[in-house]
Scaffold this active site. Structure first.
Site, PDB file in Angstrom:
ATOM      1  N   SER A 103       0.850  -1.203   0.000  1.00 29.34           N
ATOM      2  CA  SER A 103       0.000   0.000   0.000  1.00 29.34           C
ATOM      3  C   SER A 103       0.879   1.244   0.000  1.00 29.34           C
ATOM      4  O   SER A 103       1.993   1.220   0.539  1.00 29.34           O
ATOM      5  CB  SER A 103      -0.865   0.024   1.266  1.00 29.34           C
ATOM      6  N   TYR A 145      -1.341  -1.108  10.441  1.00 32.56           N
ATOM      7  CA  TYR A 145      -1.527  -1.600   9.064  1.00 32.56           C
ATOM      8  C   TYR A 145      -0.436  -1.014   8.161  1.00 32.56           C
ATOM      9  O   TYR A 145       0.173  -1.732   7.355  1.00 32.56           O
ATOM     10  CB  TYR A 145      -2.921  -1.189   8.593  1.00 32.56           C
ATOM     11  N   LYS A 184       2.581  -2.946   5.916  1.00 36.26           N
ATOM     12  CA  LYS A 184       2.812  -2.797   4.477  1.00 36.26           C
ATOM     13  C   LYS A 184       4.265  -2.395   4.199  1.00 36.26           C
ATOM     14  O   LYS A 184       4.846  -2.799   3.194  1.00 36.26           O
ATOM     15  CB  LYS A 184       1.826  -1.787   3.893  1.00 36.26           C
TER      16      LYS A 184
HETATM   17  P1  NAP Z   1     -11.680  -5.777  -0.512  1.00 35.48           P
HETATM   18  O1  NAP Z   1     -12.299  -5.181  -1.716  1.00 35.48           O
HETATM   19  O2  NAP Z   1     -12.324  -5.542   0.803  1.00 35.48           O
HETATM   20  O3  NAP Z   1     -11.537  -7.345  -0.793  1.00 35.48           O
HETATM   21  C1  NAP Z   1     -10.993  -8.142   0.146  1.00 35.48           C
HETATM   22  C2  NAP Z   1     -10.907  -9.564  -0.403  1.00 35.48           C
HETATM   23  O4  NAP Z   1     -10.081 -10.285   0.480  1.00 35.48           O
HETATM   24  C3  NAP Z   1     -12.235 -10.281  -0.435  1.00 35.48           C
HETATM   25  O5  NAP Z   1     -12.229 -11.138  -1.553  1.00 35.48           O
HETATM   26  C4  NAP Z   1     -12.218 -11.090   0.871  1.00 35.48           C
HETATM   27  O6  NAP Z   1     -13.093 -12.183   0.722  1.00 35.48           O
HETATM   28  C5  NAP Z   1     -10.740 -11.445   0.943  1.00 35.48           C
HETATM   29  N1  NAP Z   1     -10.120 -11.693   2.250  1.00 35.48           N
HETATM   30  C6  NAP Z   1     -10.122 -10.891   3.323  1.00 35.48           C
HETATM   31  N2  NAP Z   1      -9.385 -11.434   4.310  1.00 35.48           N
HETATM   32  C7  NAP Z   1      -8.864 -12.596   3.838  1.00 35.48           C
HETATM   33  C8  NAP Z   1      -8.030 -13.607   4.364  1.00 35.48           C
HETATM   34  N3  NAP Z   1      -7.560 -13.550   5.606  1.00 35.48           N
HETATM   35  N4  NAP Z   1      -7.705 -14.657   3.586  1.00 35.48           N
HETATM   36  C9  NAP Z   1      -8.183 -14.747   2.325  1.00 35.48           C
HETATM   37  N5  NAP Z   1      -8.991 -13.830   1.768  1.00 35.48           N
HETATM   38  C10 NAP Z   1      -9.329 -12.768   2.518  1.00 35.48           C
HETATM   39  O7  NAP Z   1     -10.155  -5.305  -0.319  1.00 35.48           O
HETATM   40  P2  NAP Z   1      -9.169  -4.540  -1.316  1.00 35.48           P
HETATM   41  O8  NAP Z   1      -9.339  -3.077  -1.093  1.00 35.48           O
HETATM   42  O9  NAP Z   1      -9.298  -5.068  -2.691  1.00 35.48           O
HETATM   43  O10 NAP Z   1      -7.752  -4.930  -0.720  1.00 35.48           O
HETATM   44  C11 NAP Z   1      -6.916  -5.896  -1.332  1.00 35.48           C
HETATM   45  C12 NAP Z   1      -5.478  -5.584  -0.996  1.00 35.48           C
HETATM   46  O11 NAP Z   1      -5.153  -4.274  -1.463  1.00 35.48           O
HETATM   47  C13 NAP Z   1      -5.131  -5.604   0.490  1.00 35.48           C
HETATM   48  O12 NAP Z   1      -3.846  -6.145   0.646  1.00 35.48           O
HETATM   49  C14 NAP Z   1      -5.120  -4.136   0.863  1.00 35.48           C
HETATM   50  O13 NAP Z   1      -4.275  -3.880   1.965  1.00 35.48           O
HETATM   51  C15 NAP Z   1      -4.528  -3.556  -0.409  1.00 35.48           C
HETATM   52  N6  NAP Z   1      -4.785  -2.118  -0.575  1.00 35.48           N
HETATM   53  C16 NAP Z   1      -6.047  -1.640  -0.702  1.00 35.48           C
HETATM   54  C17 NAP Z   1      -6.223  -0.274  -0.856  1.00 35.48           C
HETATM   55  C18 NAP Z   1      -7.587   0.352  -1.025  1.00 35.48           C
HETATM   56  O14 NAP Z   1      -7.652   1.600  -0.962  1.00 35.48           O
HETATM   57  N7  NAP Z   1      -8.633  -0.404  -1.230  1.00 35.48           N
HETATM   58  C19 NAP Z   1      -5.118   0.579  -0.891  1.00 35.48           C
HETATM   59  C20 NAP Z   1      -3.859   0.047  -0.753  1.00 35.48           C
HETATM   60  C21 NAP Z   1      -3.692  -1.319  -0.604  1.00 35.48           C
HETATM   61  P3  NAP Z   1     -13.684 -13.010   1.985  1.00 35.48           P
HETATM   62  O15 NAP Z   1     -14.441 -12.041   2.825  1.00 35.48           O
HETATM   63  O16 NAP Z   1     -14.545 -14.075   1.352  1.00 35.48           O
HETATM   64  O17 NAP Z   1     -12.478 -13.578   2.660  1.00 35.48           O
END
Ligand code: NAP
Length: 258
Positions: free
Chosen positions: A149, A162, A166
């Protein structure tokens, strides 16, 4: 925005695991790798989410298979790699899962939240990479991609622990890349900015929160999951053969670098 770049087939014949891929960024990455020709193993904690994601992707004609995998459970990870073996091996691992149980400055994080954050965001990423290696080593080239991130470079005040988790992934990327550099297995990382997903909804759901977020983004728009998927496909492909130990920042110009 569909994020579909046209009929690129640079991942044809490759087999990929994308963790946490039933929604958000992980889903977009799985979709993009499959659209570029890879056979993709989709997973997350809940079977119904897996079923739904797999049927959405299959309805597009993509070659995907799905199973339940909570990344911090050893038996779940084993099933993930067993599935890859049955499909013929593994070329690409995208470690994308993360949690954030603590909305607090770093030194206000309680110990159990700290442990949970590091268990899922860092330790599971490390273990997945370690467990993927025997399969990756059997292939002409291998790819490990961690999803970190922008907060790992520039900590978000209320996502303190968090953010540190990262930053740890940047270190893991460098260390693992140098260990594997002579084996034709690259290890790279993506640092997304603020991307519209369920995970980031607290940062974007009210008008005030959205304005605050936008004020930090020079491009003046939030990202969407497909802004990240093209970067992942690039890192997974032979186009990125001479790149390892690096982090691609995809954040609309948000300040980065330590
Ligand atoms: P999201 O839309 O909330 O999706 C999360 C996904 O992860 C879902 O498919 C969820 O499905 C699964 N999940 C959650 N915990 C899990 C676990 N312990 N094991 C396996 N699957 C799991 O999240 P996102 O925003 O796409 O985030 C994905 C990645 O991008 C993360 O690493 C996050 O830190 C990073 N990121 C996000 C942002 C942002 O602004 N969104 C920014 C920087 C980095 P289930 O509920 O079925 O498990």
């Amino acid at each position: 925005m569909s994020g579909f770049a046209g009929p690129i087939t640079r991942l044809a014949g490759k087999i990929a695991i994308v963790t946490a891929s039933t929604d958000g960024i992980g889903f977009a990455i799985a979709q993009r790798l499959a659209r570029e020709g890879a056979k993709v193993i989709v997973s997350s904690r809940k079977q119904n989410n897996v079923d739904e994601a797999v049927s959405r992707l299959k309805s597009e004609g993509l070659d995907v298979t799905g199973l339940m995998c909570h990344v911090s459970k050893a038996d779940h990870r084993k099933k993930l790699f067993d599935t890859a073996k049955k499909l013929g091996g593994l070329d690409i691992l995208v470690s994308n899962a993360a949690v954030n149980p603590s909305v607090a400055p770093v030194l206000d994080c309680d110990e159990s939240s700290w442990d949970k954050i590091f268990e899922v965001n860092v330790k599971a990423a490390f273990l997945l990479a370690q467990e993927a290696l025997p399969l990756l080593r059997e292939r002409p080239f291998g790819r490990i991609i961690f999803v970190a991130s922008i907060a790992g470079f520039h900590p978000f005040e209320l996502l303190g622990a968090y953010s540190v988790s990262k930053t740890a992934l940047f270190g893991l990327t460098k260390a693992a890349a140098s260990q594997l550099a002579r084996e034709n297995i690259t290890v790279n990382c993506i640092a997304p900015g603020i991307i519209q997903t369920k995970f980031s909804s607290a940062l974007t759901e009210t008008e005030a929160a959205r304005e605050e977020a936008l004020s930090r983004i020079p491009m003046n728009r939030l990202g969407v999951p497909h802004d990240i998927s093209g970067a992942a496909a690039y890192l997974a492909s032979e186009d990125a053969s001479y790149m390892t130990g690096e982090t691609l920042i995809v954040a609309g110009g948000m300040p980065s670098r330590l």
